[in-house]
Motif scaffolding. Structure first.
Motif, short mmCIF file in Angstrom:
data_model
loop_
_atom_site.label_atom_id
_atom_site.label_comp_id
_atom_site.label_asym_id
_atom_site.label_seq_id
_atom_site.Cartn_x
_atom_site.Cartn_y
_atom_site.Cartn_z
N PHE A 1 0.81 -1.21 0.00
CA PHE A 1 0.00 0.00 0.00
C PHE A 1 0.84 1.26 0.00
O PHE A 1 0.34 2.36 0.26
CB PHE A 1 -0.94 -0.01 1.22
N THR A 2 2.11 1.13 -0.32
CA THR A 2 3.01 2.29 -0.35
C THR A 2 3.05 2.90 -1.75
O THR A 2 2.75 2.23 -2.75
CB THR A 2 4.43 1.87 0.06
N LEU A 3 3.47 4.14 -1.81
CA LEU A 3 3.56 4.84 -3.10
C LEU A 3 4.52 4.14 -4.05
O LEU A 3 4.26 4.05 -5.25
CB LEU A 3 4.00 6.29 -2.86
N GLU A 4 5.63 3.62 -3.51
CA GLU A 4 6.61 2.96 -4.36
C GLU A 4 5.99 1.77 -5.10
O GLU A 4 6.20 1.58 -6.30
CB GLU A 4 7.79 2.49 -3.51
N VAL A 5 5.22 0.95 -4.37
CA VAL A 5 4.61 -0.22 -4.99
C VAL A 5 3.48 0.19 -5.92
O VAL A 5 3.31 -0.38 -7.01
CB VAL A 5 4.12 -1.20 -3.91
N THR A 6 2.68 1.18 -5.52
CA THR A 6 1.58 1.64 -6.37
C THR A 6 2.12 2.14 -7.71
O THR A 6 1.63 1.76 -8.77
CB THR A 6 0.80 2.76 -5.67
N ARG A 7 3.15 2.96 -7.66
CA ARG A 7 3.74 3.47 -8.90
C ARG A 7 4.37 2.33 -9.70
O ARG A 7 4.23 2.27 -10.94
CB ARG A 7 4.79 4.52 -8.57
N GLY A 8 5.00 1.39 -9.00
CA GLY A 8 5.64 0.28 -9.70
C GLY A 8 4.66 -0.60 -10.45
O GLY A 8 5.00 -1.16 -11.50
N GLN A 9 3.44 -0.72 -9.95
CA GLN A 9 2.44 -1.52 -10.66
C GLN A 9 2.09 -0.91 -12.00
O GLN A 9 1.73 -1.63 -12.95
CB GLN A 9 1.17 -1.65 -9.81
N TYR A 10 2.16 0.40 -12.10
CA TYR A 10 1.86 1.09 -13.36
C TYR A 10 3.05 1.08 -14.30
O TYR A 10 2.90 0.80 -15.50
CB TYR A 10 1.45 2.54 -13.07
N GLU A 11 4.23 1.40 -13.80
CA GLU A 11 5.38 1.59 -14.67
C GLU A 11 6.19 0.30 -14.88
O GLU A 11 6.91 0.18 -15.87
CB GLU A 11 6.27 2.68 -14.10
N GLY A 12 6.07 -0.65 -13.95
CA GLY A 12 6.82 -1.89 -14.08
C GLY A 12 6.40 -2.67 -15.31
O GLY A 12 5.23 -2.95 -15.51
N GLY A 13 7.34 -3.01 -16.15
CA GLY A 13 7.05 -3.76 -17.37
C GLY A 13 6.64 -2.93 -18.56
O GLY A 13 6.49 -3.47 -19.67
N ALA A 14 6.45 -1.64 -18.37
CA ALA A 14 6.06 -0.78 -19.49
C ALA A 14 7.21 -0.67 -20.49
O ALA A 14 8.37 -0.51 -20.11
CB ALA A 14 5.66 0.60 -18.99
N ALA A 15 6.88 -0.76 -21.77
CA ALA A 15 7.90 -0.62 -22.80
C ALA A 15 8.44 0.80 -22.82
O ALA A 15 9.63 1.02 -23.06
CB ALA A 15 7.34 -1.00 -24.16
N ASP A 16 7.57 1.78 -22.57
CA ASP A 16 7.96 3.18 -22.54
C ASP A 16 7.22 3.87 -21.41
O ASP A 16 6.07 4.28 -21.56
CB ASP A 16 7.63 3.86 -23.87
N PRO A 17 7.82 3.98 -20.23
CA PRO A 17 7.14 4.60 -19.08
C PRO A 17 6.64 6.01 -19.36
O PRO A 17 5.72 6.48 -18.67
CB PRO A 17 8.23 4.59 -18.00
N ALA A 18 7.21 6.68 -20.36
CA ALA A 18 6.73 8.03 -20.68
C ALA A 18 5.30 8.01 -21.21
O ALA A 18 4.62 9.04 -21.21
CB ALA A 18 7.65 8.67 -21.72
N LEU A 19 4.82 6.83 -21.65
CA LEU A 19 3.44 6.71 -22.12
C LEU A 19 2.45 6.40 -20.99
O LEU A 19 1.25 6.33 -21.23
CB LEU A 19 3.34 5.62 -23.19
N VAL A 20 2.98 6.21 -19.78
CA VAL A 20 2.12 5.90 -18.63
C VAL A 20 1.89 7.18 -17.84
O VAL A 20 2.82 7.69 -17.20
CB VAL A 20 2.77 4.83 -17.74
#
Length: 490
Positions: free
Chosen positions: A162-181
């Motif tokens: 429930f931390t910000l680090e994990v919440t953000r990681g769920q969105y950006e982790g594995g993304a081909a281009d994090p700039a699109l997230v």
């Protein structure tokens, strides 16, 4: 020229004391897509999908208790069963009778519970990184869901989720281009996670997640029996749910359409331009199913006639067949007259054990005719009033129906024993209360040997609903090689 952007409504509805927030867009008469969000998000995760599809389809996305803007009383006890209870109440409160279901992450266990309880509501499934197979669980996922309520240290062990680090990681982790997230999703999610009481709610759900894995066999059976139209969309770099979980859906729904994307768990965040057209095409195909060519043996009878009329009403081509067209027990005659059809409905009765003889002839004739599907209208007498005890074998079974009921039971035994490529379904009406009446749409169907009942314990069904359920089974290819029965919900 004006851009076709939809108007999005933001509303609340009360469901047993829970004030459920939801977003809705699209024409009231359009096909409905019910969108079920994941952890730790809420209905806001579908905003781009609303803009892309909300002008053509009716999109509805609720927030669960413990998520987003939904307000639950302090007494609410959080579990996945409880979330499904609220969702079922939400569907009832909005009067949703038929919809496709979009299940993402937590939306899988919540949505599959609803589908298993109310299969008649679900016209199709869009599954996006929502796992239902053991092989889809990564080592990280297995470790995460190992913690259970009451175990020492379990509540403390899940707090990093429930931390910000994990919440953000769920969105950006594995993304081909994090700039699109866009950062808006994980920022808003964390805002809701940090609200008073939300950490406790999410802890309870995290410690209940093992209950979902325990239900995987139930959901897989539901998929095998109902064979819903299925579109699987998957971020292949998801650290929790592996691509093997996406491919596994084909095991139970051979016609499932599976697409893997070079992104992570929140695949819509990066790949909405590729995903939205796939969903639109899927919903279009649901709205306009391929017309079937259906032969009905016994179309002059009550139930055969009802099924024939319902099929014609839905735009299918129906060939009514009587004694003058073919002897129902003559394999060669049946093979000749049934060739060119997609499915056969057999609603027969007659002397000299016609019903089981016809069942055997159809099993032999249909492969020769190239017809893959058989819906056999059976009797309620072969249903069981207690395990292993059929109504037809009861001392008080009405004598005037005994011969027909025994013949229908023999036909079921023959179908079950057959080694055949024919995908047969044997449909038993309620044993007593099959009543003349129009289609209401408020019924449920299940593969079972016991009668289904409503809340008052009554097994009742109109002939119109029987016909509707029969055509549903033909259209969807559901319940292959199974006996089914149906009953009204009210």
């Amino acid at each position: 020229m004006p851009l076709p952007l939809p108007r999005v409504e933001h509303r609340f509805v009360d469901v047993d004391g829970v004030r459920v927030f939801y977003r809705a867009a699209g024409p009231e008469t359009a096909p409905v897509l019910l969108l079920l969000h994941g952890f730790p998000s809420a209905s806001h995760q579908f905003r781009r999908l609303f803009d892309a599809l909300g002008s053509r389809f009716r999109l509805i996305a609720p927030d669960y208790p413990g998520f987003g803007h939904t307000e639950a009383p302090a007494s609410f006890r959080y579990s996945f069963d409880a979330l499904a209870d609220v969702l079922e109440g939400f569907v009832g409160a909005l009067g949703l009778e038929r919809f496709a279901l979009y299940a993402f992450d937590f939306g899988g266990p919540v949505g599959f519970r609803l589908a298993a309880r109310r299969p008649e509501l679900v016209t199709g499934l869009v599954v996006q990184n929502a796992n239902a197979y053991a092989e889809g669980l990564s080592e990280l996922a297995v470790e995460t869901i190992a913690h259970r309520t009451g175990e020492p240290g379990a509540a403390e062990a899940v707090q990093p989720l429930f931390t910000l680090e994990v919440t953000r990681g769920q969105y950006e982790g594995g993304a081909a281009d994090p700039a699109l997230v866009p950062p808006d999703g994980w920022t808003l999610d964390q805002h809701f996670l940090d609200l008073p009481g939300r950490r406790e709610a999410q802890t309870a759900l995290a410690l209940d997640y093992h209950a979902n894995v325990e239900l995987y066999p139930v959901w897989q059976r539901w998929l095998r029996e109902h064979r819903p139209p299925l579109l699987v969309l998957w971020g292949r770099n998801d650290p929790f749910f592996l691509p093997a979980g996406a491919e596994a859906y084909r095991r139970d729904v051979p016609g499932a359409e599976v697409h893997l994307f070079d992104t992570g768990h929140f695949a819509l965040e990066e790949c909405a331009p590729e995903i939205a057209p796939l969903i639109a095409d899927f919903l279009d195909r649901l709205a306009e199913p391929r017309p079937l060519r259906i032969a009905v043996l016994g179309a002059s009878g009550q139930l055969g006639g009802e099924v024939a009329r319902e099929a014609e009403h839905r735009g299918h081509t129906v060939t009514p067949l009587g004694r003058a067209d073919a002897d129902a027990a003559d394999e060669a005659a049946l093979a000749a007259v049934l060739a060119g059809h997609d499915a056969v409905v057999a609603a027969l009765k007659g002397p000299d054990h016609l019903v089981p003889r016809a069942a055997g002839a159809l099993l032999a004739a249909l492969p020769k005719a190239g017809v893959p599907r058989l819906l056999f209208v059976g009797g309620g007498g072969s249903l069981e009033h207690a395990p292993g005890e059929r109504f037809v074998d009861s001392p008080g079974f009405p004598a005037q129906y005994l011969e027909t009921a025994r013949d229908q039971s023999a036909a079921l035994d023959l179908l079950r024993a057959a080694d055949t490529p024919v995908e047969w379904t044997y449909f038993s009406p309620p044993p007593v209360h099959l009543v003349p009446g129009a289609r209401t749409g408020r019924y449920r169907v299940a593969a079972t040997d016991a009668p289904l009942t409503n809340a008052e314990g009554v097994s009742r069904l109109t002939t119109g609903d029987f016909a509707s359920a029969a055509v549903d089974a033909l259209e969807r290819g559901s319940f292959p090689r199974a006996r089914i029965t149906a009953a009204a919900l009210d």
